[in-house]
Design a protein around this motif. Structure first.
Motif, PDB file in Angstrom:
ATOM      1  N   HIS A   1      57.694  44.216  51.346  1.00  0.00           N
ATOM      2  CA  HIS A   1      57.919  43.668  50.011  1.00  0.00           C
ATOM      3  C   HIS A   1      57.081  42.422  49.782  1.00  0.00           C
ATOM      4  O   HIS A   1      56.570  42.184  48.691  1.00  0.00           O
ATOM      5  N   GLU A   2      56.928  41.598  50.834  1.00  0.00           N
ATOM      6  CA  GLU A   2      56.200  40.343  50.696  1.00  0.00           C
ATOM      7  C   GLU A   2      54.691  40.524  50.800  1.00  0.00           C
ATOM      8  O   GLU A   2      53.931  39.954  50.024  1.00  0.00           O
ATOM      9  N   PHE A   3      54.244  41.305  51.786  1.00  0.00           N
ATOM     10  CA  PHE A   3      52.811  41.343  52.089  1.00  0.00           C
ATOM     11  C   PHE A   3      52.157  42.701  51.821  1.00  0.00           C
ATOM     12  O   PHE A   3      50.967  42.860  52.047  1.00  0.00           O
ATOM     13  N   ASN A   4      52.927  43.670  51.366  1.00  0.00           N
ATOM     14  CA  ASN A   4      52.354  44.956  50.988  1.00  0.00           C
ATOM     15  C   ASN A   4      53.048  45.463  49.725  1.00  0.00           C
ATOM     16  O   ASN A   4      53.630  46.542  49.706  1.00  0.00           O
ATOM     17  N   PRO A   5      52.986  44.665  48.646  1.00  0.00           N
ATOM     18  CA  PRO A   5      53.692  45.051  47.421  1.00  0.00           C
ATOM     19  C   PRO A   5      53.038  46.255  46.755  1.00  0.00           C
ATOM     20  O   PRO A   5      51.834  46.496  46.910  1.00  0.00           O
TER      21      PRO A   5
ATOM     22  N   PRO B   1      40.399  52.642  43.113  1.00  0.00           N
ATOM     23  CA  PRO B   1      39.857  51.513  43.889  1.00  0.00           C
ATOM     24  C   PRO B   1      40.122  50.161  43.247  1.00  0.00           C
ATOM     25  O   PRO B   1      39.916  49.127  43.885  1.00  0.00           O
ATOM     26  N   PHE B   2      40.595  50.130  41.995  1.00  0.00           N
ATOM     27  CA  PHE B   2      40.803  48.878  41.273  1.00  0.00           C
ATOM     28  C   PHE B   2      42.290  48.540  41.116  1.00  0.00           C
ATOM     29  O   PHE B   2      42.652  47.727  40.264  1.00  0.00           O
ATOM     30  N   GLU B   3      43.154  49.154  41.936  1.00  0.00           N
ATOM     31  CA  GLU B   3      44.581  48.899  41.789  1.00  0.00           C
ATOM     32  C   GLU B   3      44.910  47.435  42.071  1.00  0.00           C
ATOM     33  O   GLU B   3      44.289  46.790  42.921  1.00  0.00           O
ATOM     34  N   ILE B   4      45.865  46.930  41.342  1.00  0.00           N
ATOM     35  CA  ILE B   4      46.242  45.517  41.412  1.00  0.00           C
ATOM     36  C   ILE B   4      47.711  45.413  41.784  1.00  0.00           C
ATOM     37  O   ILE B   4      48.573  46.003  41.131  1.00  0.00           O
ATOM     38  N   ASN B   5      47.975  44.663  42.859  1.00  0.00           N
ATOM     39  CA  ASN B   5      49.358  44.362  43.223  1.00  0.00           C
ATOM     40  C   ASN B   5      49.599  42.867  43.029  1.00  0.00           C
ATOM     41  O   ASN B   5      48.754  42.145  42.500  1.00  0.00           O
ATOM     42  N   ARG B   6      50.757  42.394  43.484  1.00  0.00           N
ATOM     43  CA  ARG B   6      51.138  41.001  43.217  1.00  0.00           C
ATOM     44  C   ARG B   6      50.187  40.007  43.879  1.00  0.00           C
ATOM     45  O   ARG B   6      49.808  39.000  43.270  1.00  0.00           O
TER      46      ARG B   6
ATOM     47  N   LEU C   1      54.701  32.889  40.970  1.00  0.00           N
ATOM     48  CA  LEU C   1      53.649  33.441  41.828  1.00  0.00           C
ATOM     49  C   LEU C   1      54.178  33.507  43.260  1.00  0.00           C
ATOM     50  O   LEU C   1      54.223  34.537  43.881  1.00  0.00           O
ATOM     51  N   GLN C   2      54.537  32.362  43.788  1.00  0.00           N
ATOM     52  CA  GLN C   2      55.365  32.243  44.983  1.00  0.00           C
ATOM     53  C   GLN C   2      54.775  32.888  46.235  1.00  0.00           C
ATOM     54  O   GLN C   2      55.488  33.244  47.157  1.00  0.00           O
ATOM     55  N   ILE C   3      53.462  33.036  46.302  1.00  0.00           N
ATOM     56  CA  ILE C   3      52.822  33.480  47.533  1.00  0.00           C
ATOM     57  C   ILE C   3      51.369  33.017  47.493  1.00  0.00           C
ATOM     58  O   ILE C   3      50.716  33.061  46.442  1.00  0.00           O
ATOM     59  N   ALA C   4      50.874  32.543  48.618  1.00  0.00           N
ATOM     60  CA  ALA C   4      49.498  32.060  48.675  1.00  0.00           C
ATOM     61  C   ALA C   4      48.534  33.236  48.680  1.00  0.00           C
ATOM     62  O   ALA C   4      48.769  34.245  49.359  1.00  0.00           O
ATOM     63  N   GLY C   5      47.462  33.105  47.940  1.00  0.00           N
ATOM     64  CA  GLY C   5      46.451  34.161  47.934  1.00  0.00           C
ATOM     65  C   GLY C   5      45.770  34.342  49.271  1.00  0.00           C
ATOM     66  O   GLY C   5      45.130  35.372  49.516  1.00  0.00           O
TER      67      GLY C   5
END
Length: 273
Positions: free
Chosen positions: A28-32, A41-46, A127-131
């Motif tokens: 949930h945190e690192f593979n949303p 190829p352009f899919e966008i997650n959190r 946002l709550q997570i570092a890029g």
């Protein structure tokens, strides 16, 4: 208080189908799951969205600064100039030297500001997570610094750069049998790996601390309804606020250390000795 906790924990927490509390998982945190262009190829997650937001904000601030800069700066201009001067003086001039640093300053500034803005997204509500808390972004920054190190060395010394890196001067020739593989491993293999892991590990650890604190706050306040629950929840909330401040410091520090090491590697590659 409910609004504060909702902002502080969004989107850390999940809700089960029956409306109860459900702890977040590593996936949930690192593979949303992607929410735009899924299956392409352009899919966008959190996490990718957070990175795009950080880049967009940085670009907008730099464009506004360049177009609205005045001789007598205001607060916003002074803040941006402080960041740019810090990158130019503390990273470039101090490590590479004033004359040589001019050539590499755009690269060092991009690394410093890029990592800084992606790091601080980890404490921004919503946002709550570092890029940089997923390996892809730290690896890209590390490869950029790594190739800059090689290109700078070849530009300055030609192909003799590799000889100077693998065969340090002043070493007895028989020891080169040991020195060459060790220098190759440390300089050309481990260097980008250590850059990546240092940044990744620090930002992941900070995220886990924030999740733990605000997860505890949410649980104790809303699921463990008692005086003891309110007491423990208040402690975890205070701990979360403290760690938010600490994470801001760590995010800025890691951006500085990464850019400083990139400058140090470039300095080593262009040194005459």
């Amino acid at each position: 208080m409910n609004l504060l906790l909702s902002l502080a924990t969004l989107p850390i927490f999940a809700t089960s189908s029956d409306g109860g509390f459900e702890a977040p998982t590593l996936d949930h945190e690192f593979n949303p799951a992607p929410f735009l262009f899924a299956g392409t190829p352009f899919e966008i997650n959190r996490i990718l969205m957070v990175r795009l937001i950080a880049v967009a904000v940085l670009v907008v601030l730099l464009v506004l600064y360049s177009k609205r800069a005045k001789l007598v700066p205001g607060r916003a201009q002074s803040a941006m100039e402080s960041l740019l001067d810090f990158s130019r003086v503390q990273i470039g001039h101090e490590i590479i030297g004033e004359e040589e640093a001019r050539r590499y300053q755009p690269l060092l500034m991009t690394i410093f500001l890029g990592i800084l803005f992606m790091n601080i997204t980890g404490v921004i509500p919503g946002l709550q997570i570092a890029g940089t808390s997923l390996v892809g972004m730290p690896l890209i920054f590390a490869l950029v610094a790594y190739f800059a190190f090689i290109v700078a060395g070849i530009r300055t010394q030609g192909l003799a750069f590799f000889k100077h890196q693998l065969m340090p001067a002043g070493v007895p020739k028989p020891l080169y049998v040991l020195m060459i593989p060790l220098e190759f491993l440390s300089t050309f293999i481990l260097r980008p790996i250590t850059l990546t892991i240092r940044l990744l590990a620090n930002m992941m650890a900070g995220h886990f601390l924030l999740v733990l604190c605000f997860l505890g706050t949410h649980f104790f306040y809303f699921e463990f309804s008692s005086v003891m629950g309110i007491g423990f929840g208040t402690l975890t909330l205070l701990g979360g606020i403290i760690f938010v401040i600490f994470e801001l410091f760590v995010g800025a520090l890691q951006a500085y250390i990464f850019a400083m090491l990139a400058a140090a590697y470039i300095s080593l590659s262009i040194s005459e000795h």
